[in-house]
Design an enzyme around this catalytic site. Structure first.
Site, PDB file in Angstrom:
ATOM      1  N   ASP A  71       0.731  -1.001  -0.020  1.00  0.00           N
ATOM      2  CA  ASP A  71       0.082   0.130   0.114  1.00  0.00           C
ATOM      3  C   ASP A  71       1.149   1.214   0.063  1.00  0.00           C
ATOM      4  O   ASP A  71       2.148   0.902   0.016  1.00  0.00           O
ATOM      5  CB  ASP A  71      -1.080   0.069   1.011  1.00  0.00           C
ATOM      6  CG  ASP A  71      -2.018   0.687   0.585  1.00  0.00           C
ATOM      7  OD1 ASP A  71      -2.575   1.786  -0.154  1.00  0.00           O
ATOM      8  OD2 ASP A  71      -3.305  -0.105   1.801  1.00  0.00           O
ATOM      9  N   TRP A  72      -0.047   2.072  -0.163  1.00  0.00           N
ATOM     10  CA  TRP A  72       1.176   3.671  -0.289  1.00  0.00           C
ATOM     11  C   TRP A  72       2.358   3.609   0.599  1.00  0.00           C
ATOM     12  O   TRP A  72       1.231   3.573   2.309  1.00  0.00           O
ATOM     13  CB  TRP A  72      -0.212   4.232  -0.392  1.00  0.00           C
ATOM     14  CG  TRP A  72       0.962   6.385  -0.768  1.00  0.00           C
ATOM     15  CD1 TRP A  72       1.546   6.805  -0.302  1.00  0.00           C
ATOM     16  CD2 TRP A  72       0.514   6.790  -2.460  1.00  0.00           C
ATOM     17  NE1 TRP A  72       1.632   8.421  -0.594  1.00  0.00           N
ATOM     18  CE2 TRP A  72       1.058   8.227  -1.777  1.00  0.00           C
ATOM     19  CE3 TRP A  72      -0.328   6.636  -3.414  1.00  0.00           C
ATOM     20  CZ2 TRP A  72       1.052   8.961  -2.767  1.00  0.00           C
ATOM     21  CZ3 TRP A  72       0.109   7.681  -4.606  1.00  0.00           C
ATOM     22  CH2 TRP A  72       0.927   8.643  -3.881  1.00  0.00           C
TER      23      TRP A  72
END
Length: 754
Positions: A299-300
């Protein structure tokens, strides 16, 4: 070896692995991709041998977009462009539109040394341009085939715009409605969640990765991101291995079994280990147990946040932990591409680990046919042809109406008929064209939305007058419009109050500590009810709400969720009776936020709640039961269940059991009913839930019509993780319950014997 000879060798090798080097010619129609397992592996290995360390790490690097003020579109930053030309980018996210993606892809396949095509990703969660109901709402349809269809339509629009890869479906089980991202999943149950996870993978991705009208799918967020303490996004998750495997992991496994190409590692830790650094999750379970052969994207910045979690002393150490655990592509921390060369040089990271991650990424690119056609047929002409078609809007309207859940209908107030001469519509969400889009609405535009008031005015009987008064805001404290709304309500036959949450109040980073009606909306409703008029509440929200006063005093309650672009038309279809609502809750509605987490498949405890005994598991100030249980939903007709039968009262180890029930439409309208099957294991080597969903069927019945519905139960349906952490069934007594929600009372018993 001379530089000239080496360059010639590289050029020849590129020709062997990639027709993209021949001017990006698409393969002739009907010619199959050379995508057999052995062929793909040979091509991957051939390309890998040509790659420098920088190019390998580049394939593991994903960058996001910036807004290009000259071209007026999303684009790569100047530094991103430079990294791309150097072969140091494998994927971009948030670059949208066929022109924008093609311009970057041309750089990748024409100007980089090895001409490896890019992957373009985007959060296409519940639509691209045509926005369907939020996933939680869609799960309320209890119709996985519908979810598969909307995912396929969304994929077609996004693919035409140059997108290759969606970061969906989100398959996190969520038992705490305070958590904002409950809106993006399928609710609290692993069986229902697994059915929708598999359906959405089939819809987005299909069975062959090289389809130009579909997308590479991502099951996220691996794992247990939906279980944060306090319902607070990004927070700590702490649970037993048994709970993890029985309640939270099944939808991910269902996605893997459906062939999902990628998974996304989550932000959270589980038991002290961040998921993006968990070899136990990403290698031992995902790859060794489940045999997953796609790749994992973070994820980011979740790889970077491994340092923030406190198990890595610096960015390089965080990157080593992430890559070694099994995170193949780094979204936006730039750690892999910037920091890991030094770790390879000093021996802290093995080249074999990097090579395996690169293989996984390249394998997907070959399977998708990107080396044959890096543009996958995307064009502005195709974009215009497939966006927001009448077919897509019709599907959005049907999906919305099927997602609506009728929570209350006192004295058959709904549907409204031609005898209703005047309707007052009240509430801040009735006129909104933005909020029905819900969270993560991709390229959806408010201008495309049919608001609730627009739909009700268009859909009302010709002689029915529909008036609108706002009354109050969504979450402010301005009360000046309440008295005016009550005054106008006094002259109407029926009041429709459209209440709930703005779209920004659910989704990522949108947890709420209080989950009642925001602002002064309940005050508005109290004033309307005080007029004595029949008051219908249409709820628009991204999570289960705490609405005890509304549940007691409103004449009718219809849960709309955030229903998408056809919100108003779908609402009118149900309110005026053209559609009979059939939705069922995919998550429990509590009476009080103090009950949270509250879910149907809980353990019984040593002192189960009892009215007759104070020293049992309950509250002093509120009932222990929910406001509306999992699986609950009314209809404009009624259904009766009878004649529950079992094919045997003893089930042998290798046998299956057939459960049958008769369902009859006892009302005056045709309707659809979701028949639900629950099972209870009475005695186990570890404690078992009071009941678990093990099957459901959606059937349609005319008035007076009956159908016999059957379910098959096998030994695997009765299996759980026992005291030795073995996944198996155990002999003993079981009960089955069949009915209209998780509180079903019609039951029978059987014995499982070895």
């Amino acid at each position: 070896m001379s530089q000239t000879f080496r360059a010639a060798s590289i050029a020849f090798a590129i020709l062997l692995v990639s027709s993209a080097a021949w001017g990006q010619k698409s393969r002739p129609a009907g010619q199959p991709l050379p995508s057999g397992p052995a062929d793909v592996e040979n091509r991957v290995d051939s390309l890998l041998r040509l790659m420098t360390i920088e190019e390998k790490l580049g394939q593991l690097n994903q960058l996001s977009s910036v807004w290009d003020t000259v071209l007026h579109r999303s684009n790569a930053s100047a530094s991103g462009m430079q990294m791309l030309r150097e072969g140091r980018v494998g994927s971009f996210l948030n670059i949208v539109g066929s022109e924008a993606t093609a311009s970057l892809q041309r750089i990748a396949v024409n100007e980089t040394r090895l001409k490896i095509p890019l992957l373009f990703g985007l959060d296409v969660i519940h639509g691209y341009r045509t926005i369907y109901p939020i996933p939680l709402g869609e799960a309320a349809s209890w119709d996985p085939e519908l979810a598969e269809e909307t995912a396929r339509m969304a994929a077609g629009e996004a693919a035409a715009a140059g997108i290759h890869w969606t970061f969906a479906p989100m398959v996190d089980i969520a038992r705490d409605p305070r958590w904002g991202r409950i809106a993006e999943g399928s609710g609290e149950d692993p069986f229902l969640g697994s059915a929708f996870a598999a359906a959405r993978v089939r819809g987005f991705q299909g069975h062959l990765l090289d389809s130009k009208s579909l997308l590479l799918a991502t099951a996220k967020h691996f794992a247990a991101y939906g279980g944060p303490e306090g319902g607070r996004d990004y927070n700590t998750v702490d649970m037993s291995e048994r709970t993890l495997r029985e309640m939270y992991l099944p939808p991910y496994r269902a996605a893997v079994r459906a062939g999902v190409g990628t998974l996304m590692s989550s932000f959270n830790e589980i038991g002290g280990v961040p998921s993006s650094a968990s070899r136990h999750l990403l290698t031992d379970i995902l790859r060794k147990e489940w045999q997953f052969d796609g790749f994992v994207v973070s994820d980011w910045n979740s790889v970077g946040e491994v340092e923030t979690h406190g198990i890595a002393s610096d960015r390089t150490s965080a990157g080593i932990l992430g890559l070694t655990a099994g995170v193949d592509m780094d979204m936006m921390s730039l750690i892999y591409v910037d920091e890991l060369r030094s770790a390879l040089k000093d021996g802290r990271l093995k080249m074999a680990v990097v090579d395996e991650a690169v293989r996984r990424v390249l394998r997907i690119k070959f399977r998708m046919g990107l080396f044959e056609d890096p543009f996958r047929g995307a064009s502005t002409v195709r974009e215009r042809a497939v966006m927001m078609t009448q077919e897509h809007r019709a599907l959005a309207r049907r999906a919305a109406s099927e997602s609506f859940v009728l929570l209350k209908n006192e004295n058959g107030v709904l549907p409204l008929t031609e005898s209703t001469r005047s309707i007052l519509v009240v509430g801040p969400l009735a006129e909104s064209k933005d909020d029905p889009l819900g969270t993560w609405s991709a390229r959806g535009e408010a201008a495309d939305v049919v608001s609730i008031i627009e739909g009700l005015r268009r859909g009302a009987p010709s002689k029915t007058k529909v008036t609108y008064v706002r009354g109050c805001g969504v979450d402010d404290t301005v009360r000046s419009g309440i008295a005016e709304a009550a005054r106008v309500a006094a002259a109407a036959d029926v009041v429709i109050a459209v209440l709930g949450e703005a779209r920004s109040m659910s989704g990522e980073a949108a947890s709420r500590s209080e989950i009642g009606l925001p602002g002064v909306q309940e005050e508005l409703l109290r004033a309307l009810v005080a007029t004595g008029k029949k008051t219908v509440v249409l709820l628009m929200n991204g999570r289960p709400l705490v609405i005890p006063w509304t549940a007691e005093h409103a004449s009718a309650i219809l849960e709309l969720w955030h229903p998408g672009v056809e919100a108003g038309h779908a609402a009118a279809d149900v309110v005026f009776g053209r559609i009979n609502p059939s939705g069922k809750l995919p998550a429990t509605f509590p009476r009080s936020v103090g009950q949270v987490p509250l879910y149907y498949n809980h353990k019984i405890s040593g002192r189960p709640a009892s009215e007759a005994n104070s020293f049992t598991s309950k509250y002093l100030d509120v009932a222990w039961t929910p406001q509306f249980p999992f699986g609950f939903g009314l209809s404009y007709t009624s259904f009766a269940y009878s004649e529950l039968t079992l094919s045997a009262t003893v089930m042998r180890w290798s046998d299956s059991l057939v459960v049958g029930v008769k369902v009859r439409n006892t009302g005056k309208r045709r309707g659809e009913e979701v028949v639900q099957l629950y099972v209870r294991d009475h005695v186990g080597s570890v404690t078992r839930p009071v009941r678990e969903l093990k099957g459901f069927r959606k059937i349609a019945l005319d008035p007076g019509e009956s159908k016999r519905v059957t379910f098959n139960i096998g030994r695997d349906d009765l299996a759980f993780w026992n005291g030795l952490m073995e996944h198996t069934a155990e002999p003993g007594q079981f009960s089955v319950y069949v009915g209209t929600n998780s509180h079903a009372e019609l039951s029978a018993e059987f014995q499982l014997e070895e």
